[in-house]
Write an enzyme that holds these catalytic residues in place. Structure first.
Site, PDB file in Angstrom:
ATOM      1  N   TYR A   1      -1.718  -1.246  10.392  1.00  0.00           N
ATOM      2  CA  TYR A   1      -1.843  -1.518   8.950  1.00  0.00           C
ATOM      3  C   TYR A   1      -0.588  -1.029   8.230  1.00  0.00           C
ATOM      4  O   TYR A   1       0.034  -1.772   7.474  1.00  0.00           O
ATOM      5  CB  TYR A   1      -3.094  -0.814   8.406  1.00  0.00           C
ATOM      6  CG  TYR A   1      -3.285  -0.972   6.908  1.00  0.00           C
ATOM      7  CD1 TYR A   1      -3.663  -2.207   6.366  1.00  0.00           C
ATOM      8  CD2 TYR A   1      -3.087   0.093   6.036  1.00  0.00           C
ATOM      9  CE1 TYR A   1      -3.840  -2.362   4.994  1.00  0.00           C
ATOM     10  CE2 TYR A   1      -3.255  -0.057   4.667  1.00  0.00           C
ATOM     11  CZ  TYR A   1      -3.637  -1.278   4.152  1.00  0.00           C
ATOM     12  OH  TYR A   1      -3.804  -1.437   2.788  1.00  0.00           O
TER      13      TYR A   1
ATOM     14  N   SER B   1       0.870  -1.173   0.000  1.00  0.00           N
ATOM     15  CA  SER B   1       0.000   0.000   0.000  1.00  0.00           C
ATOM     16  C   SER B   1       0.913   1.230   0.000  1.00  0.00           C
ATOM     17  O   SER B   1       2.096   1.125   0.360  1.00  0.00           O
ATOM     18  CB  SER B   1      -0.857  -0.007   1.262  1.00  0.00           C
ATOM     19  OG  SER B   1      -1.418   1.259   1.492  1.00  0.00           O
TER      20      SER B   1
HETATM   21  N1  NAP Z   1      -8.691  -0.438  -0.887  1.00  0.00           N
HETATM   22  C1  NAP Z   1      -7.633   0.343  -0.740  1.00  0.00           C
HETATM   23  O1  NAP Z   1      -7.751   1.581  -0.619  1.00  0.00           O
HETATM   24  C2  NAP Z   1      -6.248  -0.246  -0.766  1.00  0.00           C
HETATM   25  C3  NAP Z   1      -5.161   0.615  -0.927  1.00  0.00           C
HETATM   26  C4  NAP Z   1      -3.884   0.086  -0.940  1.00  0.00           C
HETATM   27  C5  NAP Z   1      -3.695  -1.278  -0.797  1.00  0.00           C
HETATM   28  N2  NAP Z   1      -4.759  -2.087  -0.633  1.00  0.00           N
HETATM   29  C6  NAP Z   1      -4.499  -3.521  -0.457  1.00  0.00           C
HETATM   30  O2  NAP Z   1      -5.159  -4.257  -1.469  1.00  0.00           O
HETATM   31  C7  NAP Z   1      -5.408  -5.580  -1.004  1.00  0.00           C
HETATM   32  C8  NAP Z   1      -6.818  -5.994  -1.360  1.00  0.00           C
HETATM   33  O3  NAP Z   1      -7.735  -5.261  -0.584  1.00  0.00           O
HETATM   34  P1  NAP Z   1      -9.094  -4.669  -1.178  1.00  0.00           P
HETATM   35  O4  NAP Z   1      -8.950  -3.194  -1.172  1.00  0.00           O
HETATM   36  O5  NAP Z   1      -9.462  -5.366  -2.421  1.00  0.00           O
HETATM   37  O6  NAP Z   1     -10.088  -5.012   0.033  1.00  0.00           O
HETATM   38  P2  NAP Z   1     -11.320  -6.047   0.138  1.00  0.00           P
HETATM   39  O7  NAP Z   1     -12.309  -5.809  -0.938  1.00  0.00           O
HETATM   40  O8  NAP Z   1     -11.769  -5.970   1.562  1.00  0.00           O
HETATM   41  O9  NAP Z   1     -10.623  -7.455  -0.137  1.00  0.00           O
HETATM   42  C9  NAP Z   1      -9.865  -8.120   0.837  1.00  0.00           C
HETATM   43  C10 NAP Z   1      -9.774  -9.585   0.439  1.00  0.00           C
HETATM   44  O10 NAP Z   1      -8.984 -10.258   1.438  1.00  0.00           O
HETATM   45  C11 NAP Z   1      -9.680 -11.430   1.837  1.00  0.00           C
HETATM   46  N3  NAP Z   1      -9.430 -11.742   3.236  1.00  0.00           N
HETATM   47  C12 NAP Z   1      -9.633 -10.954   4.316  1.00  0.00           C
HETATM   48  N4  NAP Z   1      -9.354 -11.625   5.437  1.00  0.00           N
HETATM   49  C13 NAP Z   1      -8.969 -12.882   5.059  1.00  0.00           C
HETATM   50  C14 NAP Z   1      -8.566 -14.045   5.755  1.00  0.00           C
HETATM   51  N5  NAP Z   1      -8.485 -14.065   7.100  1.00  0.00           N
HETATM   52  N6  NAP Z   1      -8.249 -15.159   5.046  1.00  0.00           N
HETATM   53  C15 NAP Z   1      -8.341 -15.158   3.703  1.00  0.00           C
HETATM   54  N7  NAP Z   1      -8.707 -14.087   2.972  1.00  0.00           N
HETATM   55  C16 NAP Z   1      -9.024 -12.956   3.653  1.00  0.00           C
HETATM   56  C17 NAP Z   1     -11.156 -11.108   1.641  1.00  0.00           C
HETATM   57  O11 NAP Z   1     -11.882 -12.313   1.406  1.00  0.00           O
HETATM   58  P3  NAP Z   1     -12.820 -13.033   2.503  1.00  0.00           P
HETATM   59  O12 NAP Z   1     -13.402 -11.963   3.389  1.00  0.00           O
HETATM   60  O13 NAP Z   1     -13.845 -13.751   1.671  1.00  0.00           O
HETATM   61  O14 NAP Z   1     -11.929 -13.985   3.222  1.00  0.00           O
HETATM   62  C18 NAP Z   1     -11.132 -10.254   0.385  1.00  0.00           C
HETATM   63  O15 NAP Z   1     -11.226 -11.080  -0.749  1.00  0.00           O
HETATM   64  C19 NAP Z   1      -5.102  -5.564   0.492  1.00  0.00           C
HETATM   65  O16 NAP Z   1      -3.845  -6.155   0.736  1.00  0.00           O
HETATM   66  C20 NAP Z   1      -5.061  -4.089   0.831  1.00  0.00           C
HETATM   67  O17 NAP Z   1      -4.221  -3.820   1.927  1.00  0.00           O
HETATM   68  C21 NAP Z   1      -6.031  -1.616  -0.633  1.00  0.00           C
END
Ligand code: NAP
Length: 306
Positions: free
Chosen positions: A186, A173
Site C-alpha cells: 500500500y 496517503s
Molecule cells: N481511510 C484512510 O485512513 C485513508 C487514509 C489515507 C488515504 N486514503 C485513501 O483515500 C482513498 C479513498 O479510500 P476510503 O478511505 O474512502 O476507503 P473506502 O471507503 O474503502 O473507499 C474506497 C473506494 O474505492 C472503490 N474501489 C475499490 N476497489 C475498486 C475497484 N476495483 N474498482 C473501482 N472502484 C474501487 C470502492 O468502491 P467499490 O467497492 O464500490 O468498487 C470505494 O468507493 C483511497 O485512495 C485511500 O488509499 C484513505
C-alpha cells in the site's frame, strides 16, 4: 545581535507568507464537471456530496452500483434542479479495460472534465512475508496503474480541447510519504502515486503551461472509512477487530472539505495530518534511523495492546 537577526528573519518570512496568502487566487469550482473514482463510500462519497452542493456535474465511478444509485437518488431528492450525477459501474483494477469502457468513453467524448479525482483505493494489513504476490498485484493495479491509465485518458481530452485551468487530484496517503510496518505494498503504491504526480506536474508546466493544468497530490492521515475493513476482509482476517487508527481518524467530510479548498486554490501538495505526523515526515528525512526505531517500537506497542 543574534536575536536581532532572528527577529528580522522571522518578520521577513511572516511578511512573505502574508503576501502569498493575500495574493492567492481562488478558482470557483461551482458548476464544474468533476469525475470521482471510488465514489460509493468513504472519502469519494463525501466529496460527491460536497461537490453536488456546489452544483457540479458529477461523474461517479465504482463497482457497487447499488450504492452509487442510492447516493444519486438521495442527492437528486435534495436538490432536484441541480445537474443529475452520472454513474459508471467499473472495476478499475482491470485497468486494461478502462480505455475500452464504452460508457466512460461516451462521457469523455461529450463532457469536458474540469477536474479528475483519482480516489479509488485499497489497503492491506499484513507483513511482506504474509502478503501473497496476487494481493500485491491487486493493490498496484488499482492504486497506481488504474490511476495512471485514467489520468492519461482524461488528460489527452483536456489537451485536445485546449481546456484551461483543469485539475487532476490524486488521493495518496501519509503512507505515500512515510512507510509503516504491515502496509508495504500500500505504502509503495502511494509513494508511486506521489512520484508520478510530481513528474506529471513538471511536464505539464513545461509543455502546456498556457493551459494551466494543476496536479494536486493529497496525503491524508487516517480517515474514518471502510478502507480498513475492506483490507481485513481481503486478508481473510477478523473484520470485527477493526482498525484502531482508522476509527480514531478524521471524518471523511472534513478531509473532503480540505480537498475542495485545495482544488479552488490550486495547491500542489496537501498533507492532512496531526502535528506529530508532520514531525514524523521530517524525522524520516533528517534522521531515518531514529524514525525506523520509533516505528518499530510503536508497532510493538500496538500489537501488544491487541
Ligand atoms: N481511510 C484512510 O485512513 C485513508 C487514509 C489515507 C488515504 N486514503 C485513501 O483515500 C482513498 C479513498 O479510500 P476510503 O478511505 O474512502 O476507503 P473506502 O471507503 O474503502 O473507499 C474506497 C473506494 O474505492 C472503490 N474501489 C475499490 N476497489 C475498486 C475497484 N476495483 N474498482 C473501482 N472502484 C474501487 C470502492 O468502491 P467499490 O467497492 O464500490 O468498487 C470505494 O468507493 C483511497 O485512495 C485511500 O488509499 C484513505
Amino acid at each position: 545581535m543574534n536575536w536581532l537577526i532572528a527577529v528580522s528573519i522571522s518578520c521577513c518570512c511572516s511578511l512573505l507568507f502574508l503576501r502569498w496568502l493575500l495574493r492567492r487566487k481562488r478558482f470557483n469550482i461551482s458548476g464544474k464537471t468533476i469525475l470521482i473514482t471510488g465514489a460509493s463510500s468513504g472519502l469519494g462519497e463525501a466529496l460527491a456530496r460536497r461537490l453536488f452542493n456546489k452544483q457540479c456535474q458529477l461523474i461517479l465511478l465504482a463497482r457497487r452500483m447499488d450504492r452509487l444509485e442510492n447516493l444519486c437518488q438521495e442527492l437528486v431528492q435534495l436538490h432536484p434542479s441541480y445537474p443529475k450525477p452520472k454513474t459508471i459501474q467499473i472495476d478499475l483494477s482491470n485497468f486494461e479495460q478502462i480505455t475500452s469502457c464504452s460508457s466512460l468513453n461516451n462521457i469523455l467524448q461529450h463532457d469536458s472534465i474540469d477536474c479528475l479525482i483519482n480516489n479509488a483505493g485499497i489497503s492491506q494489513r499484513s507483513s511482506v512475508l504474509d502478503t501473497s504476490i496476487d494481493i500485491v498485484n491487486d493493490i498496484f493495479r488499482l492504486n497506481y496503474l488504474s490511476l495512471v491509465t485514467l489520468t492519461k485518458l482524461v488528460l489527452t481530452k483536456i489537451i485536445e480541447r485546449k481546456q484551461k485551468n483543469a485539475t487532476i487530484v490524486n488521493i495518496s496517503s501519509l503512507q505515500g510519504l512515510i512507510a509503516v510496518p504491515d502496509r508495504s505494498s500500500y505504502a509503495a503504491s502511494k509513494h508511486a502515486v506521489q512520484a508520478f504526480s510530481d513528474s506529471l506536474r513538471m511536464e505539464l508546466k513545461e509543455e502546456y503551461s498556457e493551459q494551466n493544468i494543476n496536479v494536486c497530490v493529497v496525503s491524508p492521515s487516517y480517515i474514518r472509512t471502510e478502507l480498513g475493513q475492506q483490507a481485513f476482509s481481503r486478508m481473510n482476517k477478523d473484520e470485527k477487530s477493526g482498525d484502531d487508527n482508522i476509527s480514531k481518524g478524521y471524518e471523511a467530510d472534513y478531509v473532503a472539505e480540505r480537498i475542495i479548498k485545495a482544488i479552488e486554490y490550486r495547491e500542489n501538495d496537501v498533507v492532512i495530518a496531526p502535528f506529530v505526523q508532520y514531525l514524523a515526515i521530517w524525522l524520516r528525512r533528517l534522521w531515518p534511523t531514529g524514525y525506523f526505531r520509533m516505528m518499530v517500537a510503536r508497532n510493538k506497542r500496538l500489537k501488544a495492546k491487541k
